[in-house]
Scaffold this active site. Structure first.
Site, PDB file in Angstrom:
ATOM      1  N   ARG A   1       0.808  -1.224   0.000  1.00  0.00           N
ATOM      2  CA  ARG A   1       0.000   0.000   0.000  1.00  0.00           C
ATOM      3  C   ARG A   1       0.840   1.272   0.000  1.00  0.00           C
ATOM      4  NH1 ARG A   1      -5.615  -0.721   1.609  1.00  0.00           N
ATOM      5  NH2 ARG A   1      -6.149  -2.654   0.524  1.00  0.00           N
TER       6      ARG A   1
ATOM      7  N   ASP B   1      -6.623  -3.348  -7.510  1.00  0.00           N
ATOM      8  CA  ASP B   1      -7.249  -3.923  -6.322  1.00  0.00           C
ATOM      9  C   ASP B   1      -7.519  -5.391  -6.600  1.00  0.00           C
ATOM     10  OD1 ASP B   1      -8.514  -2.906  -3.604  1.00  0.00           O
ATOM     11  OD2 ASP B   1      -9.744  -4.532  -4.379  1.00  0.00           O
TER      12      ASP B   1
ATOM     13  N   TYR C   1     -14.733 -12.380   0.104  1.00  0.00           N
ATOM     14  CA  TYR C   1     -15.530 -11.212  -0.301  1.00  0.00           C
ATOM     15  C   TYR C   1     -16.780 -11.628  -1.064  1.00  0.00           C
ATOM     16  CZ  TYR C   1     -12.052  -7.849   1.282  1.00  0.00           C
ATOM     17  OH  TYR C   1     -11.217  -7.093   2.056  1.00  0.00           O
TER      18      TYR C   1
ATOM     19  N   ARG D   1      -6.732  11.328  -7.289  1.00  0.00           N
ATOM     20  CA  ARG D   1      -7.966  10.552  -7.127  1.00  0.00           C
ATOM     21  C   ARG D   1      -9.214  11.405  -6.901  1.00  0.00           C
ATOM     22  NH1 ARG D   1      -8.893   5.980  -4.763  1.00  0.00           N
ATOM     23  NH2 ARG D   1     -10.988   6.757  -5.055  1.00  0.00           N
TER      24      ARG D   1
ATOM     25  N   ARG E   1      -3.531   6.342   0.052  1.00  0.00           N
ATOM     26  CA  ARG E   1      -4.024   7.523   0.757  1.00  0.00           C
ATOM     27  C   ARG E   1      -3.045   8.238   1.668  1.00  0.00           C
ATOM     28  NH1 ARG E   1      -9.444   4.818   2.815  1.00  0.00           N
ATOM     29  NH2 ARG E   1      -7.938   3.138   2.932  1.00  0.00           N
TER      30      ARG E   1
END
Ligand code: CP3
Length: 356
Positions: A39, A88, A163, A52, A43
């Site tokens: 990561r 992702d 998921y 973004r 962010r």
């Protein structure tokens, strides 16, 4: 070893063949320990938030220009030893038409969760045309990165299944386990499809120019070893096996997998990722010296102030002293509030201390 790769691939034409990350995965000596962060693109970077702005996460993953720019940002800023492809784990599922979205602060959410044998047929094989804009970004990145390897990735069958079956993130994986234990045929059929999709996605990224791959089995630490071996290992092995003939370094990582490290090694990767709960000196005892290890600074420790961070980086390097190969990383992904200057200092410290 890399016969099946095109002559213009960076591992074949020499650009990344001697990169520290690649050499470490092959258990060869290196001038310094390679470092990158799970990561690292995301962010915690103001330049990421700027790019973004107003663009939904999944949309950004299919926009070639955005994927290239975001993947490059941490490489430019930190001088890390690898780029992790900005994407992702649910991208290939979206690409074959599964109705899902990534909700900010939540994660992937599936409109109609997978529960029965009939649901398995909602998954078809992944063709390269399905992810053409994604693969175009891989190729463009390979040109831009030069000698820095690009790590392609996929979600492992268990984590993807979690998921799909739960419909979103889950703490206890109760529905996933109820399918696994209560309807094992459906479970294995589902994981077989998912390993095919993950394997294709890895292979396509490598053929497009990625110099290494990582299979993320983020949530598999929810299983005991016995169940891992019966319900997961064959499928993860198949996903990693899809690129075995290409000779690219393969990394396999999960969270909370201290009890599973030796089992995950058996899935066939060259590098086993270790989370922050098990010291590397203990992890190597569990997996043996046939594979390199990646890890494992606690991402939460990056908030503790410069001296405490430096001491913990030293601890990880001390723990790694007797490994056959070590790729420095965090024990899981960079947390959103992390100060980029702290990550910069970690890169400098790892490089300075391990230069030989
Ligand atoms: O530097 C990088 O690692 C970037 C590439 C990357 C992302 N997701 C970008 C992302 C990678 C390798 C992933 C993998 C991924 N996605 C995993 C496996 C790794 C892990 O963390 O265990 C998992 C489990 C997912 C599923 C997922 N996607 C989650 C749990 C979330 C977080 C949801 C949230 O908002 O807290 C996402 C969204 C996501 N994937 C973001 C990024 C940068 C945040 C979305 C945003 O920026 O708006």
């Amino acid at each position: 070893m890399t016969d099946a790769l095109p002559a213009t691939h960076p591992l074949v034409d020499g650009r990344t063949a001697d990169a520290p990350l690649v050499r470490t995965a092959r258990l060869l000596d290196v001038p310094r320990t390679p470092v990158w962060f799970m990561r690292q693109a995301g962010r915690s970077l103001p330049e990421y938030r700027a790019v973004r702005e107003g663009v939904p996460m999944l949309e950004s993953c299919f926009r070639t220009d955005m994927v290239v720019e975001i993947t490059m940002q941490p490489v430019r800023r930190y001088g890390v030893d690898a780029a992790i492809f900005f994407s992702d784990i649910v991208v290939p599922l979206k690409a074959i038409g599964v109705d899902l979205d990534i909700k900010p602060g939540v994660g992937p959410v599936v409109a109609e969760p997978f529960r029965t044998a009939a649901d398995v047929d909602r998954l078809r094989d992944l063709e390269s045309d399905d992810v053409a804009t994604v693969l175009a970004a891989v190729t463009a990145l390979t040109d831009e990165l030069g000698t820095t390897p690009l790590i392609g990735f996929a979600g492992a069958p268990f984590t993807l299944a979690s998921y799909l079956v739960e419909g979103g993130p889950s703490r206890d994986h109760a529905r996933t386990k109820s399918m696994m234990y209560g309807a094992p045929q459906v479970w294995h059929a589902l994981l077989e499809r998912l390993s095919g999709i993950a394997g294709s996605f890895l292979r396509q990224q490598v053929l497009a120019g990625a110099s290494a791959v990582q299979l993320f089995d983020s949530w598999v630490g929810a299983l005991p070893s016995r169940d891992y071996r019966e319900y997961v290992l064959p499928h993860s092995r198949a996903a990693l096996g899809a690129v075995a003939d290409l000779g690219v370094p393969r990394i396999h990582f999960g969270v909370g997998t201290g009890e599973l490290l030796a089992d995950m090694r058996d899935a066939g990767a060259d590098v086993v990722g270790v989370d922050f709960r098990v010291p590397l000196s203990e992890a190597v005892r569990r997996v043996g010296d046939g594979v390199a290890l990646q890890g494992n600074l606690d991402p939460a420790a990056l908030f503790a102030g410069p001296e405490a961070v430096a001491a913990r980086v030293d601890q990880v390097l001390d723990d790694a002293a007797a490994l056959p190969g070590h790729i420095f990383n965090l024990g899981h992904g960079v947390l959103p509030g992390t100060d980029p200057d702290v990550l910069m200092a970690v890169v400098e410290q790892v490089h300075a201390r391990t230069s030989r």
